[in-house]
Write a protein that holds these residues in place. Structure first.
Motif, short mmCIF file in Angstrom:
data_model
loop_
_atom_site.label_atom_id
_atom_site.label_comp_id
_atom_site.label_asym_id
_atom_site.label_seq_id
_atom_site.Cartn_x
_atom_site.Cartn_y
_atom_site.Cartn_z
N ILE A 14 19.38 2.74 12.27
CA ILE A 14 17.95 2.94 12.05
C ILE A 14 17.77 4.33 11.44
N ILE A 15 17.13 4.39 10.29
CA ILE A 15 16.98 5.66 9.58
C ILE A 15 15.53 5.87 9.15
N GLN A 16 15.22 7.12 8.82
CA GLN A 16 13.97 7.44 8.15
C GLN A 16 14.28 7.57 6.67
N THR A 17 13.38 7.10 5.84
CA THR A 17 13.61 7.15 4.40
C THR A 17 12.29 7.34 3.68
N VAL A 18 12.34 7.87 2.47
CA VAL A 18 11.12 8.17 1.72
C VAL A 18 11.09 7.35 0.44
N PRO A 53 0.79 -1.24 0.00
CA PRO A 53 0.00 0.00 0.00
C PRO A 53 0.82 1.29 0.00
N LEU A 54 2.14 1.20 0.20
CA LEU A 54 2.95 2.41 0.23
C LEU A 54 2.87 3.16 -1.10
N GLU A 55 2.89 4.50 -1.01
CA GLU A 55 2.89 5.35 -2.19
C GLU A 55 4.15 6.20 -2.20
N CYS A 56 4.53 6.65 -3.39
CA CYS A 56 5.71 7.51 -3.50
C CYS A 56 5.52 8.75 -2.62
N GLY A 57 6.54 9.07 -1.87
CA GLY A 57 6.46 10.18 -0.93
C GLY A 57 6.22 9.75 0.50
N ASP A 58 5.84 8.48 0.72
CA ASP A 58 5.63 7.98 2.07
C ASP A 58 6.97 7.84 2.79
N ILE A 59 7.00 8.25 4.04
CA ILE A 59 8.21 8.18 4.87
C ILE A 59 8.06 7.03 5.85
N ILE A 60 9.06 6.15 5.90
CA ILE A 60 9.01 5.00 6.79
C ILE A 60 10.33 4.86 7.55
N THR A 61 10.31 4.01 8.56
CA THR A 61 11.52 3.67 9.31
C THR A 61 12.16 2.44 8.68
N ASP A 90 10.58 13.90 9.10
CA ASP A 90 10.83 12.52 9.53
C ASP A 90 9.58 11.64 9.59
N SER A 91 8.45 12.13 9.08
CA SER A 91 7.25 11.29 9.10
C SER A 91 6.24 11.82 8.09
N GLY A 92 5.21 11.03 7.85
CA GLY A 92 4.14 11.45 6.96
C GLY A 92 4.42 11.16 5.50
N ARG A 93 3.96 12.05 4.64
CA ARG A 93 4.13 11.89 3.19
C ARG A 93 4.44 13.25 2.58
N ILE A 94 5.35 13.26 1.62
CA ILE A 94 5.67 14.49 0.90
C ILE A 94 5.41 14.27 -0.59
N SER A 95 4.88 15.28 -1.25
CA SER A 95 4.58 15.17 -2.68
C SER A 95 5.57 15.96 -3.54
N LEU A 143 16.70 15.56 4.69
CA LEU A 143 17.84 16.18 5.38
C LEU A 143 17.92 17.68 5.17
N GLY A 144 16.86 18.29 4.67
CA GLY A 144 16.80 19.74 4.62
C GLY A 144 17.12 20.35 3.27
N THR A 145 16.53 21.51 3.01
CA THR A 145 16.79 22.26 1.79
C THR A 145 18.11 23.03 1.93
N TRP A 146 18.51 23.67 0.85
CA TRP A 146 19.74 24.48 0.90
C TRP A 146 19.61 25.56 1.96
N GLU A 147 18.49 26.25 1.96
CA GLU A 147 18.30 27.35 2.92
C GLU A 147 18.26 26.84 4.36
N GLU A 148 17.58 25.71 4.58
CA GLU A 148 17.51 25.17 5.94
C GLU A 148 18.88 24.80 6.47
N ASN A 149 19.71 24.25 5.61
CA ASN A 149 21.06 23.88 6.02
C ASN A 149 21.96 25.11 6.16
N ALA A 150 21.84 26.03 5.22
CA ALA A 150 22.68 27.23 5.26
C ALA A 150 22.37 28.10 6.48
#
Length: 301
Positions: free
Chosen positions: A170-174, A117-125, A279-284, A191-198
């Motif tokens: 143990i990691i989170q992955t999408v 049932p997983l869909e692209c963008g789903d974040i799992i452990t 680290d959780s949920g779903r991103i599109s 792991l963050g956007t350019w601005e979030e890291n900068a």
């Protein structure tokens, strides 16, 4: 029912009575135990306390019976925890009770109820199980493996996955891509956007970084998994070496950080625990580049 990667919540379950064994059979409980032996027929042996348990070769993993998975998948499980269900109690030639176990049943249920049932963008452990130059293999549930390609482990380029993750981590992955018989996962979008890291760094600071590549025009130094800067050429450096760097400028429109190497150290990089911005949920959709950047870097799921 939750289907976790094997070993993530490991407790070596032991049974004291036959009734406890029968209760586990009736309830269909998922149990984990450490494999003590893989015999010459490639059956897996596990100590259940009151009796021994045997996972027959054909029940050791999805694909063994179909010959799409090699027996190394069983041999490599010695001294490692595996998930299984107890399906029956039988007697050996000497009249001793032993339990018949199935790991394959747990994997079939995991595929049906969790993975399919997983869909692209789903974040799992997930749990890192094996590293190759081309990527990191991960257990996404009940010992079922998938892959994070090396270029999806971070924006900062690395030469081997061991520079970013380690076996057992143990990691989170999408879920990045889903095909009929294959799933591909990614880490960098978490792991963050350019601005979030900068935003974690300021001009004028001197910080620690890791040399990632040495070019004729300069040295790329990683400040974070998703952020690297360029320093002027410097002699006697090696990839993976730690350095202190002065932050000369941060240029969002060009997604560049200009650095000056202050000092090189004798120690070399080893993967640290990861810091996630998601680290959780779903991103599109994930956009790495700032809004005013000349170049667009994004992922559409």
């Amino acid at each position: 029912m939750n289907y976790y990667p094997e070993g993530i919540n490991f407790t070596d379950r032991k049974f004291a009575t036959l009734n406890e064994i029968k209760s586990a059979i009736a309830s269909g409980e998922i149990i984990e135990g450490k494999v003590l032996l893989c015999d010459k027929e490639h059956n897996l042996h596990i100590d259940l306390g009151i009796m021994s348990g045997i996972i027959p070769r054909c029940e050791g993993a999805l694909g063994i019976e179909e010959e799409t998975v090699r027996d190394i998948a069983l041999i490599s499980k010695v001294n490692k925890p595996v998930a299984f269900k107890i399906v029956a109690v039988r007697q050996d030639d000497y009249g001793n009770d032993y339990a018949v176990l199935s790991r394959r049943i747990v994997q079939l249920e995991c595929m049906r109820d969790f993975i399919s049932p997983l869909e692209c963008g789903d974040i799992i452990t997930a749990r890192v199980t094996h590293l190759e130059r081309f990527g990191a293999f991960i257990d996404i549930g009940a010992g079922i493996n998938s892959l994070i390609p090396i270029d999806m482990l971070s924006v900062s380029r690395i030469s081997h996955p061991r520079e970013r993750v380690y076996i057992g981590q143990i990691i989170q992955t999408v879920l990045r891509k889903k095909e009929e018989h294959k799933m591909t996962f990614s880490l960098k979008e978490l792991l963050g956007t350019w601005e979030e890291n900068a935003s974690m760094f300021s001009v004028g600071e001197t910080v620690t970084g890791v040399v990632r590549s040495i070019e004729t025009y300069g040295v790329f130094v990683e400040l974070a998994p998703n952020l690297a800067g360029l320093a002027e050429p410097c002699k006697n450096l090696e990839p993976g070496q730690r350095v202190s760097v002065f932050i000369k400028s941060i240029l969002p429109d060009k997604m560049k950080v200009k650095l000056v190497i202050v000092e090189a150290f004798d120690d070399f990089d080893s993967p640290a625990e990861l810091s996630y911005f998601i680290d959780s949920g779903r991103i599109s959709h994930w956009k790495y580049s700032p809004d005013n950047a000349i170049k667009l870097v994004e992922t559409k799921f």
